[in-house]
Design an enzyme around this catalytic site. Structure first.
Site, PDB file in Angstrom:
ATOM      1  N   GLY C  31       0.791  -1.229   0.000  1.00 52.37           N
ATOM      2  CA  GLY C  31       0.000   0.000   0.000  1.00 52.37           C
ATOM      3  C   GLY C  31       0.819   1.272   0.000  1.00 52.37           C
ATOM      4  O   GLY C  31       0.274   2.350  -0.246  1.00 52.37           O
ATOM      5  N   CYS C 243     -25.535 -12.541 -21.491  1.00 50.96           N
ATOM      6  CA  CYS C 243     -25.327 -13.817 -20.810  1.00 50.96           C
ATOM      7  C   CYS C 243     -26.276 -14.023 -19.633  1.00 50.96           C
ATOM      8  O   CYS C 243     -26.318 -15.094 -19.040  1.00 50.96           O
ATOM      9  CB  CYS C 243     -23.875 -13.958 -20.356  1.00 50.96           C
ATOM     10  N   CYS C 265     -22.483  -7.152 -19.581  1.00 52.29           N
ATOM     11  CA  CYS C 265     -21.309  -7.327 -18.718  1.00 52.29           C
ATOM     12  C   CYS C 265     -20.174  -6.417 -19.168  1.00 52.29           C
ATOM     13  O   CYS C 265     -19.884  -6.317 -20.365  1.00 52.29           O
ATOM     14  CB  CYS C 265     -20.787  -8.762 -18.804  1.00 52.29           C
ATOM     15  N   CYS C 271     -18.406 -12.726 -19.883  1.00 59.66           N
ATOM     16  CA  CYS C 271     -19.703 -12.748 -20.561  1.00 59.66           C
ATOM     17  C   CYS C 271     -19.685 -13.766 -21.707  1.00 59.66           C
ATOM     18  O   CYS C 271     -20.589 -14.599 -21.839  1.00 59.66           O
ATOM     19  CB  CYS C 271     -19.990 -11.348 -21.100  1.00 59.66           C
TER      20      CYS C 271
END
Lengths: 360, 187, 279
Positions: C31, C243, C265, C271
């Site tokens: 981080g 889908c 999607c 998808c």
């Protein structure tokens, strides 16, 4: 049924083909050579070399041709090429006092050794379109004078002699290399000057202008502006001496700035410094004003919050390749983040509407 | 400099370094995982894995300190020829290389600053053995727990307590390596 | 076939070493944004130069690379970056998420859970999560050093006071291993839960801003929230028109002049593989 959008690859190929055609323009008009650009658009070539940080007039001219005259695009091409070049070593510091000057003017002294040399300047041209250039005109030969063989001394050295101008501390320390190490703030002056030397001319011009109008005023006189060729030398440890690598044309500007003294410094003149590859006078003068404005802390001046005094603001936003890339990236697809914003706005509006209905 | 120092580098540097880096990254990302780091043929007492790490990560921009165990002409010359890394005092080193005894006490190395915790040394520790047994490791990169034959426990506890400052370690033995960064809790 | 005029994966070896060192420090300090001397790449800043440099430093000739932008393999910039690595590194490419060893992404995390042995490289425009609250790098660096994230909490709290909800929908900040607040790049907050406990290595590259950061596998990354306003990953209510998935992140498509719309999607590989499996 809905079918997902496809064809990105074909679209890119077609766009590039069209671009190539547009670059060439009307094929009935003769194609421009790189040599023509180098010789006849020399100031554009100089700007590309300066902001591209690569002294190579032929490559700069090629980049201008490839970029269809878009100088920032040309600078980008040069930067991307430059970064792949191996480094064989570092030159010795350039000695601008030994410059063979094509131009040398001072606004502070009427005359000085080396004299005032106007050189090939637009300064006193009347800005009237020269329609003769519409046709293929021969240029008259310029009169020739005798070359000056002795070195031309820097104007500020005469102020130095009287102790009237602040002495810059000499140092043999190797400065940080902006192109090989990440920017670190606060920066020292060497790093600032590196950044300014390759900074966008327009950005520096506006910042410099803002200081003249009072946003961090330092009242600059052009102590000296000189343009000319300087020899580049490199030490070869195996040989035990330095060899000449060639010459580069540089523009150097030293401003002399009024300074009434501060808590830390006596009343004296101070200076701003600009040094840029090629004949790039506007940029060099701008650089010296911005350099001087950024020195407020070292000279004990007040920070009035002017943009040109703000080191982080100036250094983080002066590079036109960084700026143009990030600016233009907002035209890339952002469907996904925009969709999440759509959902958020709809949700917040629904909450407000529900609240209003409940109140009614 | 004898001719031995001119050999033992990566055969196809871009590709060999890419493979070595991937192994080194897997090791650092998954503390305690033992990876293979090959392709280098450094002079004794440097292990193959330590040599590969040096070739992959060191260059003129990375000051190196050699612990007494490794501070021999053959190693110095090999590092100089293949990487150009300058040899410096422990406090200035970005990489310190040696056996555990020679590197200890590790408190002499740079642990970074609160603004720049990345300006800390990475230690490359050549080990007589390296096995997935012994000290228990937990922390980022480890799903449950890992085990590694560390030379001791206390030094790594002390180092983890410095987080986000601290040292990062590679342990090497033959052509194998594992890593323990400052985030790893050792018990 | 890679272009012989350039080094493997374009960058010179010294540049790769510098980037590799930054990646390793990034993994060691999850981080934390490691400064690196980002190079000028042959594509514009803001178009993935950070991700491209990280990918270039990671690739081996054995890799299989997938590049997505907005979740899709066929968006123009994804096509352009994929071609760049085919040309300069000669690597195999794929659109299938499970088959890829390295995935470079802009703005999405694939729907399918990533596995050990995979690397996800994010393109990051502004790596500093505090930047829009405090424009100065000198200040934000100090805040991270002191773990002084009060400004961020004030911002989130003001959102709630004003809107009744946290008004951040993408680039939603996370706290990593209880220490550094991190910008996950402009992924929708729907994707945030996938950051934590991920089996793959996640690397983040910001070229213009000269920063690299990382999440090792199985790292804690907690989306910032309040006990009474818990973090919520959200998506459009609806199902994919292709889908039928009602769990994947959806793009809205306008389908007629009357503003009629439908959802599909965003992850095109997910998808397509679902659509193929259907009769």
């Amino acid at each position: 049924m809905y079918v997902a959008v496809k064809g990105g690859e074909r679209a890119i190929d077609n766009a590039h083909a069209w671009l190539a055609e547009e670059r060439r323009g009307d094929v009935a008009v003769p194609e421009m050579s790189v040599a023509q650009i180098r010789e006849q658009l020399a100031l554009a070539v100089n700007r590309v070399m300066a902001e591209g940080s690569l002294y190579d007039p032929d490559l700069a001219a090629l980049a201008i041709k490839q970029a269809r005259g878009d100088l920032i695009e040309a600078i980008f091409l040069i930067r991307a090429y430059r970064t792949t070049l191996p480094r064989f070593g570092a030159s010795r510091p350039l000695d601008t006092a030994s410059m063979a000057c094509d131009r040398r003017v001072s606004a502070t002294f009427k005359d000085a050794p080396g004299g005032q040399v106007l050189g090939p300047t637009f300064d006193y041209t009347h800005r009237l379109l020269d329609f003769k250039l519409m046709a293929d005109g021969d240029t008259p030969n310029a009169p020739q004078g005798a070359a000056r063989h002795e070195a031309t001394p820097h104007i500020t050295q005469f102020l130095n002699a009287e102790g009237l101008i602040q002495q810059e501390p000499a140092s043999d320390a190797t400065p940080r290399d902006l192109t090989r190490q990440p920017m670190q703030l606060p920066a020292d002056r060497a790093l600032r000057l590196q950044a300014l030397a390759r900074a966008d001319e327009g950005f520096l011009l506006s910042l410099a202008y803002s200081t003249q109008r009072g946003f961090g005023r330092t009242h600059a006189f052009v102590g000296e502006l000189r343009i000319g060729a300087v020899t580049v030398e490199m030490d070869i440890p195996e040989l035990g001496f330095a060899i000449d690598l060639g010459e580069v044309t540089l523009t150097e500007c030293e401003t002399v700035n009024q300074f009434t003294g501060s808590k830390t410094e006596p009343p004296q003149f101070t200076r701003g410094y600009g040094l840029v590859l090629g004949q790039t006078e506007r940029k060099a003068i701008s650089m010296s004003l911005v350099d001087r404005a950024l020195r407020w802390a070292e000279l004990g001046e007040d920070n009035i919050g002017a943009p040109a005094q703000d080191e982080e603001f100036v250094l983080m936003h002066c590079d036109n390749i960084q700026a143009t890339g990030f600016l233009e990236h907002i035209k890339l697809p952002h469907y996904v983040d925009f969709q999440s914003e759509l959902e958020l706005i709809r949700k917040l509006r629904a909450a407000v509407t529900a609240g209003q209905e409940a109140a009614e | 400099m004898d001719t031995q120092s001119l050999t033992g580098g990566f055969a196809d540097a871009p590709v060999a370094a890419a493979h070595a880096f991937r192994a080194a990254m897997e090791a650092m990302a998954r503390p305690g995982t033992i990876v293979t780091l090959a392709g280098a043929a450094p002079p004794a007492p440097l292990s193959v894995a330590a040599g590969a790490l040096i070739l992959t990560l060191c260059d003129p921009e990375t000051p190196v300190w050699l612990a007494p165990s490794h501070d021999v002409a053959a190693v110095r010359d090999w590092i100089a020829f293949h990487t150009g890394a300058p040899l410096v005092a422990p406090a200035q080193a970005m990489f310190a290389i040696g056996d555990w005894t020679g590197l200890s006490p590790v408190t002499r190395f740079a642990i970074g600053t609160p603004e720049y915790p990345d300006r800390s040394a990475t230690l490359i520790v050549d080990m007589p053995t390296l096995e997935p047994v012994g000290a228990r490791l937990t922390g980022p990169g480890i799903r449950d727990a890992a085990a590694l034959s560390l030379p001791e426990v206390q030094a790594f506890r002390d180092n983890a307590a410095l987080f986000p400052l601290g040292l990062d370690f590679y342990f090497t033995c033959g052509d194998r390596a594992a890593a323990v960064p400052r985030t790893t809790r050792v018990s | 076939m890679n272009d012989q005029h350039y080094n493997f994966a374009y960058l010179d070896e010294q540049t790769k070493r510098m980037i590799r060192r930054a990646i390793l420090k990034g993994l060691a300090i999850p981080g934390y944004q490691v400064p690196f001397a980002s190079r000028e790449m042959p594509m514009p800043y803001g178009w993935g130069t950070g991700g491209v440099q990280v990918t270039a430093a990671c690739l081996t000739p054995d890799d299989r690379l997938k590049v997505i932008d907005q979740g899709a393999d066929d968006t123009t910039n994804a096509v352009s970056i994929r071609k760049f690595f085919q040309r300069t590194a000669g690597v195999a490419v794929t659109t299938a998420t499970p088959e890829a060893s390295v995935i470079q992404t802009r703005h999405r995390i694939p729907e399918v859970a990533l596995t050990e042995g995979q690397i996800l490289v994010y393109q990051v425009p502004i790596p500093e999560p505090l930047r829009f609250l405090e424009p100065r790098e000198t200040e934000t660096r100090r805040m991270h050093a002191l773990e002084d994230y009060g400004l961020m909490h004030v911002k989130l709290y003001e959102d709630i006071a004003r809107h009744g909800a946290i008004a951040t929908s993408y680039a939603y900040p996370v706290k990593v291993e209880g220490r550094y607040v991190m910008d996950p790049s402009p992924i929708p907050k729907f994707d945030n839960p996938k950051l934590a406990g991920c089996a793959a290595i996640q690397l983040f590259g910001a070229g213009r801003e000269q920063r690299i950061y990382a999440l090792p596998p199985y790292t804690k990354a907690v989306s910032l929230d309040f006990d009474d306003f818990p973090f919520e990953p959200t998506k459009a209510a609806g199902a994919c028109a292709i889908c039928g998935s009602d769990t994947s992140y959806l793009d809205e498509v306008i389908v007629d002049d009357a503003g009629g719309r439908m959802f599909v999607c965003s992850d095109t590989d997910y998808c397509a593989s679902r659509a193929e499996g259907q009769p």
